[in-house]
Design a protein around this motif. Structure first.
Motif, short mmCIF file in Angstrom:
data_model
loop_
_atom_site.label_atom_id
_atom_site.label_comp_id
_atom_site.label_asym_id
_atom_site.label_seq_id
_atom_site.Cartn_x
_atom_site.Cartn_y
_atom_site.Cartn_z
N GLN A 118 0.84 -1.21 0.00
CA GLN A 118 0.00 0.00 0.00
C GLN A 118 0.86 1.25 0.00
OE1 GLN A 118 -3.38 0.12 -0.34
NE2 GLN A 118 -3.10 2.32 -0.52
N HIS A 145 2.08 2.62 -3.28
CA HIS A 145 1.13 3.41 -4.05
C HIS A 145 1.27 4.90 -3.76
CE1 HIS A 145 -1.42 0.37 -6.01
NE2 HIS A 145 -1.02 -0.40 -5.01
N THR A 170 3.37 3.82 -11.26
CA THR A 170 2.92 2.44 -11.08
C THR A 170 3.82 1.76 -10.07
OG1 THR A 170 2.18 2.38 -13.38
CG2 THR A 170 2.43 0.27 -12.26
N PRO A 171 3.25 1.28 -8.98
CA PRO A 171 4.07 0.61 -7.97
C PRO A 171 4.78 -0.61 -8.55
CG PRO A 171 1.88 1.03 -7.12
CD PRO A 171 1.85 1.33 -8.59
N HIS A 197 3.02 -3.86 -9.28
CA HIS A 197 2.05 -3.92 -10.38
C HIS A 197 2.74 -4.10 -11.72
CE1 HIS A 197 -1.74 -3.24 -8.35
NE2 HIS A 197 -1.17 -2.29 -7.63
#
Length: 119
Positions: A102, A105, A110-111, A114
Motif C-alpha cells: 500500500q 502506491h 505504477t508501484p 504492479h
C-alpha cells in the motif's frame, strides 16, 4: 441458537474491530516492522542478531520483542541462556507485506508490485 446471532469477524459491528485496531497500533512502529521483516526473512533470530538486522541496540529490540510477544505476534524458544525469536504465524508478516505494498502506491506512478515481468 446463539450461534445464529454471532457476528462474522469481518462485520463492521464485530467485537474484533477493536482488537484489529490494537493490532495496527502494535505495528505502528518502524522498529517492530523491521523486526517482523527480519524474522520473515531469516525465520528465527536471537535478540543480538535482530538488533544487528534492524540497526538498533539489543535492549531496545528486547523491549519491542516483549510487546510483540504480548500481542502473540512472535514467540521465543530458549536454548540454554539464549532465546530465539520467530513469528507466531504468517498473519503479522502478511499485514506488514500488505502495508508496504500500500505504501508503494503513495510514491506515484505504477508501484513495483504492479509491474509485469516484461516491464
Amino acid at each position: 441458537m446463539d450461534a445464529d446471532k454471532k457476528l462474522c469477524g469481518r462485520d463492521p459491528e464485530s467485537e474484533f474491530v477493536e482488537l484489529a485496531v490494537e493490532v495496527f497500533a502494535m505495528l505502528a512502529d518502524a522498529t517492530r516492522i523491521r523486526i517482523i521483516l527480519a524474522l520473515r526473512a531469516d525465520g528465527e533470530l536471537t535478540v543480538n542478531a535482530l538488533a544487528e538486522a534492524v540497526g538498533k541496540n539489543p535492549a531496545g529490540v528486547s523491549q519491542h520483542l516483549a510487546k510483540l510477544r504480548l500481542a502473540r505476534m512472535v514467540t521465543a524458544r530458549h536454548e540454554g541462556t539464549r532465546a530465539f525469536y520467530r513469528l507466531t504465524d504468517e498473519h503479522a508478516s502478511q499485514l506488514v507485506t500488505d502495508a508496504i505494498l500500500q505504501a508503494e502506491h503513495s510514491i506515484g506512478g505504477t508501484p513495483r508490485h504492479h509491474h509485469t515481468p516484461q516491464d
